[in-house]
Enzyme design. Structure first.
Site, PDB file in Angstrom:
ATOM      1  N   GLU A  68       0.836  -1.215   0.000  1.00 36.45           N
ATOM      2  CA  GLU A  68       0.000   0.000   0.000  1.00 36.45           C
ATOM      3  C   GLU A  68       0.866   1.260   0.000  1.00 36.45           C
ATOM      4  OE1 GLU A  68      -2.473  -1.377   3.371  1.00 36.45           O
ATOM      5  OE2 GLU A  68      -4.183  -0.920   2.094  1.00 36.45           O
ATOM      6  N   GLU A  96      -3.929  -9.428   3.813  1.00 30.09           N
ATOM      7  CA  GLU A  96      -4.710  -9.111   5.022  1.00 30.09           C
ATOM      8  C   GLU A  96      -5.850 -10.081   5.283  1.00 30.09           C
ATOM      9  OE1 GLU A  96      -3.493  -6.970   2.905  1.00 30.09           O
ATOM     10  OE2 GLU A  96      -2.741  -5.205   3.961  1.00 30.09           O
TER      11      GLU A  96
END
Ligand code: NAD
Length: 684
Positions: A88, A108
C-alpha cells in the site's frame, strides 16, 4: 530508518517515514524522493502486534496521504517482497520500480481483515481489476511480472537504485507522467465479475467473514469516487477488525510462529546433518513420508520385509508422481529425478549410512520393538531413530535400544505427503539436539512441526478420541448421524465425525479401543454402535458401508435407517432413554470435552503452550482457522461459560454419560483466576 527483520510498518517506522518525507519536502536541495529498503524485503506490512490497541497515531493512511500529495516526485524502489501495508505504501508513491522474480501481495484477508490503507481503492485503479480483486480476496502473493502495469520498470537487482534515480530525474524534468489512478466504470462486465466472485466465495471461503468484505471494498472502488471509496474501505476494515474471526486468525498467525520456538533448549544446541533418510514400511504412511523427503532433494531408502510389498509401495509412489505430472504439476523429468532419489531394500544392512530412519510399520508394540532392535544394530552412531506411531508409548520403544537419546516420534498425518502437521514427540530421554534437528527438519520438508510429549494419542488423537466418543454417544441417545455431521460441518470442520470415521476406516478406532479396554470398560456405552458395525464388517468407505452406505465408486454418504435401529436397540439394552437432541447440545457435547481434554494435556505439560494445540487442530484436523483452534475458541467464548456447560452435562447426562464431563482442574483454576488458556504457561 529500518525495522528489522521485515520492515513491519510499526508506529516508529511510520513516524520515521513522515519525518523523512517532511524533511525532504522542506529541503531545497532535494528535488525527488526514493523510498527503498536495506533489508531483503521491502516491507512485510503492518506490525500485527499493534492490532491489540494503544496509541497508534500516526496511522498508515496519514503517511500515505502525505506521500501521495507530495509536491516532489516519490519513487518506490521495491527491492524485495512488498506485502500488505508495504505494498500500500508503494501504491501511494508516484512511480514504482522493482526487481524481476519479486512477489507482492495484500495478504490481510488471512488475518481476517482487508487492506485498510487504500489498497482496495488504489490497486484496481492501477492494474487489471480482475487481478486486483483476486489478489485482495485470496491474499496470495503475486509475481511482479503478472502485474507489470503497476511498475514503471522491472529490472535486475544490481540496477534497481540506478533505475529509480533515472526515473526520479525524468520525473523532475517532467518527461514521464506519474502513474495515476484511473477512473473506474461500473460496466456490465465488471458487474458480472463481482457476481462471479461472490458465487465462488461461497464454495472456497465457507464460513469466513473477511473475503466477502474484501469484495465489497473493491466494488466500492467502482461505485464511488476515490475519496469516498477510502472512507468505505475504512468502514469495512473496522467491521472485519471487530470480529472474533479477525481475533482468531491473528491469534493463529502468532500461534504458528510460536510453535517453532523451543524455549527449553539452549539456543547454541547444534543440529545433526540429515542427508539420507531410511523408512521402514512402504504402506500408506511410509510412501507418503518418503515423498516429503525426495520432494526437497533428500535421498531415501525404504525397507520392507517382502519384495512384493516393497514393489507395491514404490509403485504407489510412482503413480502419485505420475498423477501430478498428468495434472501438469510436475514434468516427466521431475518425476524421474524424484524416483531416482528413492531406493528400496529388504536388507537392514542397507540402512547403515542413513542419518535418520522413520519407522512406519504396523501399529503393534512387539513389531515396533523388533524393528527398533534391528535398527540399533545396523544404524551408525548419531543416526536419529524415529517412530510414526499414532498411539503407542514412545518411551517403551526407546527403552528397547541402547541409544534412547536418539529416539523421537515423528507423527505424520495422512496423507503424509499432503497434510502440513508434524507432531514431534519428545520421549523422556530424547536428546535436545535430536528435538532441534526434528523441528528444523519439519521446516525443510514444508511441514509445521509442533513439539509434544508422550501420552496416549499424543495431542491430536487423544483429543479426537474424546470427540468421536461423544458423537457416538449422541447417536445412542437419539441424534441422527447426518444431524451430528451437519452441526459439525456448519461449525466449520471439513466434515462431521461420522463422515470422517467412515473415511478413515472404523476399524482403526475399533483396534485402538481393543487395546484400551482397561481405560474404557467401566462405560459399557462407549462407542458400542461403532463396535457392532465393525464386527458386522461395516468398516467404512473402503467396505462401501460404515455408519453410512456408499454406492460403488462414490464417496457420498447415504444415511442408513438400520444404523438408527442399532442405536435404538443398544440404548434399550443399556437403559438409556432416546430423545430429540438440539443442534446446540450436539455442538457443545462434541467440542467442549475436546477443549477440556486440551486443558488436561496442557496441564500435564504435553504441549509447551495452549496455542500449540490450536496449530495441531487447524493443520491436522481442519479445525476452522477463523475460530483460531479449540483453545482460542474456548478463550473467545469464555472459560466460565465452558465450565458451566461441562457442569450442566456432568449433572444431567445420567447413566455412563456424565462421567466424561468432569472439568479439568486447569479449567477450574483458570476460571477461578479469571484467566484464559492463552495466559497459561505450561511447565516442562
Ligand atoms: P500400513 O498397513 O498401510 O503399512 C504398514 C507397512 O509396514 C506395510 O506395508 C507392511 O508390509 C510393513 N511392515 C509391517 N511390518 C514390517 C516390518 N517388521 N518390517 C518392515 N515392514 C513392515 O500402515 P500405515 O497406515 O502406513 O501405518 C503405519 C504406522 O503409521 C502405524 O504406526 C500407524 O499407527 C501410523 N500412522 C498411521 C496413520 C494413518 O492414517 N494410516 C496416520 C498417522 C500414523
Amino acid at each position: 530508518m529500518v525495522n528489522k527483520p521485515v520492515n513491519a510498518l510499526s508506529k516508529a517506522l511510520r513516524i520515521g517515514l513522515i519525518e523523512a518525507v517532511t524533511s525532504a519536502l522542506q529541503n531545497n536541495q532535494v528535488d525527488a524522493i526514493i523510498i527503498s529498503s536495506e533489508l531483503s524485503l521491502f516491507s512485510a506490512g503492518a506490525d500485527i502486534s499493534e492490532f491489540s490497541g494503544g496509541d497508534l497515531s500516526p496511522m498508515l493512511p496519514e503517511v500515505l496521504t502525505l506521500i501521495e500529495g507530495s509536491s516532489k516526485p516519490i519513487v518506490a524502489a521495491i527491492n524485495g517482497g512488498a506485502f500488505g501495508g508495504g505494498l500500500e505504501l508503494a501504491l501511494a508513491c508516484h512511480y514504482r520500480v522493482t526487481v524481476s522474480n519479486n512477489n507482492v501481495g495484500l495478504p490481510e484477508v488471512h488475518l481476517g481483515i482487508l487492506p485498510g490503507a487504500g489498497g482496495t481503492q488504489r490497486l484496481p485503479r492501477l492494474i487489471d481489476p480482475q487481478l486486483a480483486l483476486q489478489m485482495i480476496v485470496t491474499g496470495t502473493p503475486t509475481p511482479v511480472a503478472a502485474i507489470n502495469s503497476l511498475f514503471n520498470e522491472i529490472v535486475s537487482p544490481d540496477i534497481l537504485i540506478e533505475t529509480a534515480l533515472k526515473i526520479a530525474k525524468n520525473a523532475i524534468a517532467n518527461t514521464i507522467p506519474a502513474t495515476c489512478l484511473i477512473e473506474l466504470k461500473n460496466t456490465p462486465i465488471i458487474k458480472r465479475l463481482f457476481a462471479q466472485a461472490r458465487d465462488q466465495l461461497s464454495m472456497k471461503s465457507r464460513g469466513f467473514f473477511a473475503p466477502s468484505k474484501c469484495i465489497d471494498a473493491v466494488q466500492a472502488a467502482f461505485d464511488l469516487p476515490f475519496e469516498q471509496g477510502l472512507i468505505k474501505e475504512t468502514e469495512l476494515f473496522m467491521q472485519c477488525m471487530n470480529t472474533s474471526q479477525a481475533r482468531a486468525q491473528q491469534h493463529f498467525f502468532f500461534a504458528e510462529r510460536a510453535a517453532a520456538a523451543l524455549p527449553n533448549i539452549a539456543k547454541d544446541t547444534p543440529t545433526r546433518v540429515i542427508n539420507k533418510v531410511g523408512i521402514i514400511g512402504a504402506g500408506t504412511m511410509g510412501g507418503g513420508i518418503a515423498m516429503n523427503f525426495v520432494n526437497v532433494g533428500v535421498e531415501v531408502v525404504i525397507l520392507e520385509l517382502e519384495t512384493s510389498n516393497l514393489e507395491k509401495g514404490l509403485g504407489l509412489i510412482r503413480s502419485n508422481y505420475e498423477n501430478s505430472a498428468n495434472k501438469g504439476r510436475l514434468t516427466q523429468e521431475q518425476v524421474q529425478q524424484r524416483m531416482g532419489l528413492i531406493s528400496g531394500t529388504t536388507q537392514y544392512d542397507d540402512l547403515a549410512d542413513v542419518d535418520l530412519v522413520i519407522e512406519a510399520v504396523f501399529e503393534k508394540m512387539s513389531v515396533k520393538k523388533e524393528v527398533f532392535m534391528k535398527l540399533d544394530k545396523v544404524c551408525k552412531p548419531g543416526a536419529i531413530l524415529a517412530s510414526n506411531t499414532s498411539t503407542l508409548d514412545l518411551n517403551e520403544i526407546a527403552n528397547c535400544v541402547a541409544r534412547p537419546q536418539d529416539v523421537i516420534g515423528l507423527h505424520f498425518f495422512s496423507p503424509a505427503n499432503v497434510m502440513k502437521l508434524l507432531e514431534v514427540v519428545k520421549g523422556e530421554k530424547t536428546a535436545d539436539d535430536v528435538i532441534k534437528t526434528a523441528m528444523q527438519l519439519a521446516k525443510i520438508i514444508k511441514k509445521v512441526g509442533v513439539l509434544v510429549g508422550v501420552c496416549f494419542g499424543f495431542v491430536g488423537n487423544r483429543m479426537i478420541e474424546v470427540y468421536a466418543r461423544e458423537a457416538n454417544r449422541l447417536l445412542l441417545e437419539g441424534a441422527r448421524p447426518e444431524q451430528i455431521d451437519k452441526v459439525i460441518y456448519d461449525f466449520g470442520m471439513p466434515m462431521g465425525p461420522f463422515t470422517m470415521g467412515d473415511m478413515a476406516g472404523l476399524d482403526i478406532g475399533y483396534f485402538v479401543r481393543q487395546s484400551r479396554q482397561a481405560f474404557i470398560q467401566h462405560d459399557p456405552s462407549y462407542c458400542v454402535i461403532a463396535d457392532e458395525l465393525v464386527e458386522a464388517g461395516r468398516v467404512g468407505l473402503k467396505a462401501g458401508k460404515g455408519v453410512y452406505l456408499y454406492e460403488k465408486g462414490s464417496r457420498t454418504p447415504i444415511p442408513d435407517p438400520s444404523v438408527l435401529d442399532v442405536a435404538k436397540r443398544k440404548a434399550n439394552e443399556l437403559g438409556i432413554a432416546q430423545r430429540d437432541i438440539s443442534d446446540q447440545e450436539i455442538l457443545e457435547r462434541c467440542i467442549y470435552p475436546l477443549i477440556n481434554e486440551g486443558a488436561n494435556i496442557l496441564q500435564e505439560g504435553i504441549t509447551q503452550r495452549a496455542s500449540d494445540i490450536d496449530v495441531i487442530y487447524v493443520y491436522g484436523y481442519g479445525f476452522p482457522v477463523y475460530r483460531g483452534g479449540p483453545m482460542q475458541y474456548a478463550d473467545e467464548i469464555g472459560l466460565d461459560k465452558i465450565l458451566a456447560r461441562m457442569r450442566h452435562y456432568e449433572h444431567s447426562l445420567g447413566k455412563y454419560g456424565q462421567q466424561w464431563f468432569t472439568p479439568s482442574s486447569l479449567l477450574l483454576e483458570l476460571v477461578e483466576k479469571k484467566q484464559k488458556f492463552a495466559d497459561y504457561k505450561a511447565q516442562q
